[in-house]
Design a protein around this motif. Structure first.
Motif, short mmCIF file in Angstrom:
data_model
loop_
_atom_site.label_atom_id
_atom_site.label_comp_id
_atom_site.label_asym_id
_atom_site.label_seq_id
_atom_site.Cartn_x
_atom_site.Cartn_y
_atom_site.Cartn_z
N HIS A 62 47.59 4.31 -14.25
CA HIS A 62 48.61 5.84 -15.04
C HIS A 62 49.27 5.23 -15.24
N ARG A 96 37.56 -1.91 -19.35
CA ARG A 96 38.40 -0.96 -19.42
C ARG A 96 38.70 -0.68 -21.17
N VAL A 97 38.29 0.28 -22.29
CA VAL A 97 38.95 -0.24 -23.11
C VAL A 97 40.53 1.23 -22.32
N MET A 98 41.75 0.34 -23.17
CA MET A 98 42.85 1.28 -22.83
C MET A 98 43.09 2.54 -23.62
N GLY A 99 43.84 3.57 -22.68
CA GLY A 99 43.60 4.83 -22.91
C GLY A 99 42.43 5.59 -23.12
N TYR A 100 41.55 5.54 -22.98
CA TYR A 100 40.29 6.01 -23.20
C TYR A 100 39.47 6.40 -21.47
N ARG A 143 40.25 10.88 -15.18
CA ARG A 143 40.13 11.81 -14.57
C ARG A 143 39.54 12.45 -14.94
N LEU A 199 33.44 8.68 -24.58
CA LEU A 199 34.54 8.88 -23.68
C LEU A 199 35.50 8.88 -24.91
N ASN A 250 42.97 9.39 -24.34
CA ASN A 250 43.78 10.17 -23.20
C ASN A 250 45.24 10.02 -23.91
N1 ACO Z 1 36.79 2.12 -21.16
C1 ACO Z 1 35.60 1.56 -20.89
N2 ACO Z 1 34.25 2.43 -19.54
C2 ACO Z 1 35.54 3.70 -19.18
C3 ACO Z 1 36.30 4.34 -19.19
C4 ACO Z 1 37.18 3.01 -20.47
N3 ACO Z 1 38.53 3.79 -20.49
N4 ACO Z 1 36.31 4.60 -18.53
C5 ACO Z 1 36.00 5.13 -17.66
N5 ACO Z 1 35.19 4.31 -17.93
C6 ACO Z 1 33.65 4.43 -17.28
C7 ACO Z 1 33.59 3.39 -16.34
O1 ACO Z 1 33.34 2.30 -16.35
C8 ACO Z 1 32.30 4.46 -15.57
O2 ACO Z 1 31.35 3.93 -16.03
P1 ACO Z 1 29.91 3.39 -15.11
O3 ACO Z 1 29.06 4.93 -14.75
O4 ACO Z 1 28.36 2.82 -16.20
O5 ACO Z 1 30.53 2.62 -14.46
C9 ACO Z 1 32.84 5.82 -15.75
O6 ACO Z 1 32.94 5.52 -17.77
C10 ACO Z 1 33.58 6.17 -15.09
O7 ACO Z 1 34.81 6.38 -14.64
P2 ACO Z 1 35.32 6.28 -13.45
O8 ACO Z 1 36.21 4.89 -13.19
O9 ACO Z 1 34.40 6.50 -12.45
O10 ACO Z 1 36.18 7.14 -14.30
P3 ACO Z 1 37.54 8.23 -13.29
O11 ACO Z 1 38.02 8.93 -13.43
O12 ACO Z 1 37.86 7.18 -11.92
O13 ACO Z 1 38.44 6.62 -14.61
C11 ACO Z 1 40.44 6.44 -16.16
C12 ACO Z 1 39.46 7.18 -15.31
C13 ACO Z 1 40.96 5.32 -14.30
C14 ACO Z 1 41.60 6.91 -16.16
C15 ACO Z 1 39.83 5.35 -16.52
O14 ACO Z 1 38.89 6.31 -17.30
C16 ACO Z 1 40.33 4.40 -16.99
O15 ACO Z 1 40.19 3.03 -16.59
N6 ACO Z 1 41.00 4.44 -18.28
C17 ACO Z 1 41.21 3.52 -18.36
C18 ACO Z 1 43.85 2.97 -18.67
C19 ACO Z 1 43.45 4.15 -19.23
O16 ACO Z 1 43.61 4.87 -20.21
N7 ACO Z 1 44.80 5.28 -17.86
C20 ACO Z 1 45.77 6.52 -17.97
C21 ACO Z 1 45.26 7.35 -17.67
S1 ACO Z 1 45.75 8.55 -18.28
C22 ACO Z 1 47.42 9.09 -17.75
O17 ACO Z 1 47.25 8.00 -16.75
C23 ACO Z 1 48.40 9.51 -18.08
#
Ligand code: ACO
Length: 377
Positions: free
Chosen positions: A224, A257-261, A264, A309, A312
């Motif tokens: 988050h 995970r690549v952060m900032g990408y 939900r 992706l 964000n």
């Molecule tokens: N980097 C790489 N792969 C990703 C990323 C990412 N940042 N985000 C999603 N994916 C992939 C997952 O690996 C998954 O792939 P798969 O289906 O092959 O396993 C698919 O995309 C779906 O991912 P989920 O985790 O199910 O998607 P969810 O809706 O739960 O995720 C989240 C949302 C938690 C924000 C996720 O995108 C993430 O971890 N991002 C990185 C952390 C981040 O930037 N958080 C800030 C959110 S914005 C905020 O709070 C203001």
């Protein structure tokens, strides 16, 4: 009430609508965001004070209302002595989210039973917290770095004053505007995890200080608000545009995970990232340092192509923070400072039309086990 169907599982409450709200509309499919019906792109040109008023009172202020609201925020910035004492007593390795969580909790000691507090007074308490968040964060930062605290400057707006208290000097116009814009874009985002957590707390008729304490604890996590910190660390680690390709492939091949990408709700470009992309470009050009912006552009292209992706809000804010000279561990507290006005709006809305929030789980453990006395186990 109809019998609940426990066989339908929505992990993470994904796709579940739990309440009506008049505060925020996210159009995830089209990448649009509205606060109280106004597009985020339009509001980003105003001030955080104006956006806070809009979120909390449900309409845009006129000049007099805005000036009174801003004056209230200025009046409420100071911290009571016992909070400054707490900040001074915290161990040096206490980060600003932890300090914020502790101080907000301490501000609520002796809080009255919310059933005896009018909504107007709840709102006033919430606004006082909005005003105090930047002071707590800046004081904690300076104290743990062995610096004198810098008292709030009543001549400066919410964003400029935060930079002033943090760095000990008045920001120039572009820096103040960048901070203000970032606050506006982070102020609200419907039923995100931390806001939902504040509503859960309020739904038990607990007090607004407890709700904010819950919110801070929830926002802190790396999935988050914590992502903003991770983005800064990532940009630093990548270091130059030619290293982006290798970095991304390494992360993705390890299922990292690549952060900032990703998001939900947004399945396309986060509209806040769009506004911040422009600000990141402007501030990078002004500083004459395009390195992080070029890294970001390259990363964006690869993530869109490889994973479909998009950035964000935390992605381009990482670059803005870098150019503001923001220490990386202040990124998440900035998010909390901004989100405080959204939390006020949601807590009051929940008090106004309350229903205890209590979902179900799908129990998958055993049943009817034979209980044996402790000496027989
Ligand atoms: N980097 C790489 N792969 C990703 C990323 C990412 N940042 N985000 C999603 N994916 C992939 C997952 O690996 C998954 O792939 P798969 O289906 O092959 O396993 C698919 O995309 C779906 O991912 P989920 O985790 O199910 O998607 P969810 O809706 O739960 O995720 C989240 C949302 C938690 C924000 C996720 O995108 C993430 O971890 N991002 C990185 C952390 C981040 O930037 N958080 C800030 C959110 S914005 C905020 O709070 C203001």
């Amino acid at each position: 009430m109809a019998e609940a169907d426990e066989s339908i599982l929505n992990k993470g409450l994904e796709g579940i609508v739990v309440a009506t709200s008049e505060i925020c509309k996210i159009d995830g499919a089209n990448g649009k965001l509205y606060y109280r019906g106004y597009s985020i792109g339009d509001l980003a040109n105003g001030s955080y004070e104006e956006t806070s008023y809009l979120l909390i009172y449900g309409r845009l202020p006129n000049r007099k209302e805005l000036s009174e609201f801003s004056a209230t925020l200025v009046r409420e910035r100071e911290l009571p002595k016992h909070i400054v004492d707490i900040l001074m007593a915290l161990p040096n390795d206490t980060n600003s989210m932890e300090a914020l969580r502790t101080c907000v909790s301490a501000l609520g000691h002796g809080a009255r039973d919310p059933r005896e507090v009018s909504l107007e007074e709840q709102t006033r308490m919430g606004i006082a917290l909005v005003a105090k968040f930047p002071t707590i964060v800046a004081y904690n930062y300076r104290l743990r770095n062995g610096q004198q605290i810098v008292a709030p400057n009543p001549r400066l707006g919410h964003a400029a004053n935060f930079l002033y208290m943090l760095f000990g000097k008045e920001p120039d116009q572009l820096d103040a505007r960048a901070m203000d814009m970032d606050f506006i874009l982070h102020a609200e985002h419907s039923f995100n995890a931390s806001t939902f957590a504040t509503r859960v707390t309020v739904s038990t008729l607990s007090d607004i200080y407890s709700a904010f304490t819950t919110g801070i604890g929830t926002l802190k996590g790396p999935l988050h608000g914590g992502a903003a910190l991770e983005v800064s660390l990532m940009l630093e680690k990548i270091g130059s545009p030619d290293k982006v390709d290798g970095y991304v492939r390494e992360v993705l091949s390890g299922h990292g995970r690549v952060m900032g990408y990703g998001h939900r709700v947004y399945k396309t470009y986060d509209p806040r990232a769009r506004v911040l992309n422009n600000m990141a470009l402007e501030i990078s050009q002004k500083r004459g340092d395009m390195r992080y912006y070029e890294i970001a552009q390259k990363l964006e292209g690869i993530m869109a192509g490889e994973k479909n992706l998009y950035p964000n809000v935390d992605f381009y804010s990482g670059i803005v923070y870098h150019h503001l000279g923001m220490p990386a561990d202040i990124n998440t507290p900035i998010f909390a400072i901004a989100r405080a006005s959204g939390w006020v709006a949601h807590c009051v809305e929940q008090y106004k039309n309350n229903r205890l929030i209590r979902p179900l789980d799908q129990y998958i453990g055993p049943l009817d086990l034979k209980y044996t006395k402790i000496d027989d186990r």
